[in-house]
Design an enzyme around this catalytic site. Sequence first.
Site, PDB file in Angstrom:
ATOM      1  N   TYR A 157       0.479  -0.812   0.262  1.00 29.80           N
ATOM      2  CA  TYR A 157      -0.133   0.176  -0.051  1.00 29.80           C
ATOM      3  C   TYR A 157       0.635   1.628  -0.091  1.00 29.80           C
ATOM      4  O   TYR A 157       0.458   2.070   0.389  1.00 29.80           O
ATOM      5  CB  TYR A 157      -0.934   0.061   1.296  1.00 29.80           C
ATOM      6  CG  TYR A 157      -1.786  -1.113   0.483  1.00 29.80           C
ATOM      7  CD1 TYR A 157      -3.164  -0.334   0.208  1.00 29.80           C
ATOM      8  CD2 TYR A 157      -2.014  -2.567   1.305  1.00 29.80           C
ATOM      9  CE1 TYR A 157      -4.281  -1.419  -0.080  1.00 29.80           C
ATOM     10  CE2 TYR A 157      -2.705  -3.156   1.435  1.00 29.80           C
ATOM     11  CZ  TYR A 157      -4.133  -3.216  -0.035  1.00 29.80           C
ATOM     12  OH  TYR A 157      -4.764  -4.015   0.250  1.00 29.80           O
TER      13      TYR A 157
ATOM     14  N   LYS B 133      -1.178 -16.769   8.376  1.00 29.76           N
ATOM     15  CA  LYS B 133      -0.545 -15.598   9.855  1.00 29.76           C
ATOM     16  C   LYS B 133       0.558 -16.235  10.362  1.00 29.76           C
ATOM     17  O   LYS B 133       1.107 -17.045  10.357  1.00 29.76           O
ATOM     18  CB  LYS B 133      -1.612 -14.886  10.068  1.00 29.76           C
ATOM     19  CG  LYS B 133      -2.154 -13.772   9.312  1.00 29.76           C
ATOM     20  CD  LYS B 133      -2.316 -12.297   9.909  1.00 29.76           C
ATOM     21  CE  LYS B 133      -2.431 -11.286   8.497  1.00 29.76           C
ATOM     22  NZ  LYS B 133      -3.657 -11.213   8.128  1.00 29.76           N
TER      23      LYS B 133
END
Length: 684
Positions: free
Chosen positions: A263, A522
């Site tokens: 991002y 994760k």
Amino acid sequence: MIYFVSGTGTGVGKTVATGLAARDLARRGVDAITVKMVQTGDAGFSEDVEEHRRLAGGGPFPEDAAGLTAPQVFAFPASPLLAAELEGRRVDFSAIDRAVAACAEAHSVVLVEGAGGLAVPLDGETLAIDFAAARGWPLVLVADGRLGAINHTLLSLEAVKARGMALAGVVHVEAPAGTDPRIDADAERAVRRALERDFPGVPLVRLPRFDVSSGTVPDVDFSPIFASKGPDGPSAGAGAGGADAARSAADLDWDRRKIWHPYASLGTPPPVFEAVRGLGAEVELADGTRLVDAVASWWSVAHGHDHPAIVEAVKRQASRMTHVMFGGFTHEPAVALSRRLAAIAPEGLDNVFFADSGSIAVEVASKMAVQYQRALGRPERCKLLALRGGYHGDTAGAMALSDPDGMHVLFRGIMPKHFFADKPSVPFDGEWDDACLASVERAFDEHGGEIAAAICEPVFQAANAMWFYHPRFLRGLRRICDERGALLVYDEIAAGLWRTGRRWAHEHAGDGAAPDILCTGKALTGGAMTLAAVLASDRVAGTISGGRPSAFMHGPTFMANPLACAAACASLDLFAASDYAEKARRIERAFRTGLEPLRGAPNVADVRVLGAAGVVELVSPPAPEDVRRVILETGIWLRPFAGFVYSIPPFVVSDSQLSRICEAIRAVAALPPGPPPDDPDFHE
Ligand SMILES: *Cc1c(COP(=O)(O)O)cnc(C)c1O
């Protein structure tokens, strides 16, 4: 970081080696403590304390018994089994666990000194090595150079290998005076060969013989053993000067111009830190600075950076086979991992599909739901119902299930269209209200015929909303899905594996909230490597298998990569070896104490704490430059996004690190509001 120190037998110099290691760690500013697992012969204990005191030279050891504690002492000097039997007692494993846990909370390194050698019986069934292996403690093996030592040392290494235990290093204690030096050299050579063959990269540290009572203690450098694994030790990168600094600057420049970060813009790239080494809860930068990773590298590094047990498992697997296609092949790490997952999966969800990342797991779960409905003759059920405020990943299919406001407008053209219900509005500990489910009911009333499954992040909406909602919502959702013939998919990629204080977040809802499909990722590999898994019930697997095609239609190139599976096995063994609910409670208490006082502060909209996650919601986010200044001043790595400044730390974070994290979050909360972002900040 907890290490198990064992000898290859009694009298090889284990206590001296342990004392010197603690002393060396202390010299380098690492707060280390020694725990004597079981002491047999109480006279011996006071001698050991004396020995430690002399080694420490009155130096930086904590005052309590010169840094040495023993949870259990038996008078008779024999095996713990016999010594305990003679007193009509048993070795109390939980006393050892409690003592070690208490030490691990207060100190960054705990050296658990065993009793004698590895195959010493603690009770009728358990050998010392089994006890340590079950807890995932990496081993420091103390061997010596006298005649006969080769046999003891190589057999010890065989036992370590057989148990898949992590080996941090071997300390070779020089043979006693009077031994022919060729015998000592022969022993050292044999151990080095065995290490090269079976434990590549594992260091050997040589310890000269010396007389403890002489008062002069040699400085032995234990950093090869504790460097890449323990929370301290000089490294190639630390304090990089000259050539290293120039290399680092050139790399950062290239990085800024040519590599996209998450991002981030390549036109106005945000600054990045160059990380060189992981050290438990901390990350070391190229200039030697250390940052506490308060976000566990996007919530994945559950057991701390580069946990030796995981590093060791990956190394071991790499020395055999790094990859083989999963189409037409299987391998031991994949089978071992699926067995471990089956053991901890919610009831009945023991059919596993290995995916390469969390987003892909969500894609896979969606495809399972669609194939399931198709197999039941309902091909028109090809959409999902998701929740506002959710986040399920960045690939097209996963984005399409994430909160529909925000970046979705950009990618509308490539995204499938799904249905959305309201974000559950009742907070985790709020008063439950059935009205919370009205919009789910409404979505099914309107589109039920098209809905294959509902998907949500149970209890903890993470990357989008940082919101903990009432677990009763899940029981309602389960009931509605059953009534409407839809499957229920839980995305536990962020919340699973103890983050909210339960193994699976949906366990907060009690019975009647189990999913049909569950995604985990994760923390699955402890953050060492990318891997996710989709767990499905027999009903889902059986129905798909009964359809046409009978095959489940997904199969990535790197499916079930053996290195990633080995990392995940080691990570799940660590989860199994200690009480993560208690670890989460400790972190929860620290966040309550450290963050709750922010409630009502100017610019603070809300404070939310659940398990090992603490969130402060700000009214206006501060400027990134200001946050960066706080990071550098406090040594705490935070990654606020939108209006959230939060910590989801590795479970090994120490109490003092936790209070520093809270301090840093308070500092960020006190920053002035920054300029409005030119792009909406969708998520991390
Ligand atoms: C991070 C996350 C994902 C995506 O996982 P990746 O490995 O980044 O693709 C999906 N769902 C949830 C809940 C997540 O937190």
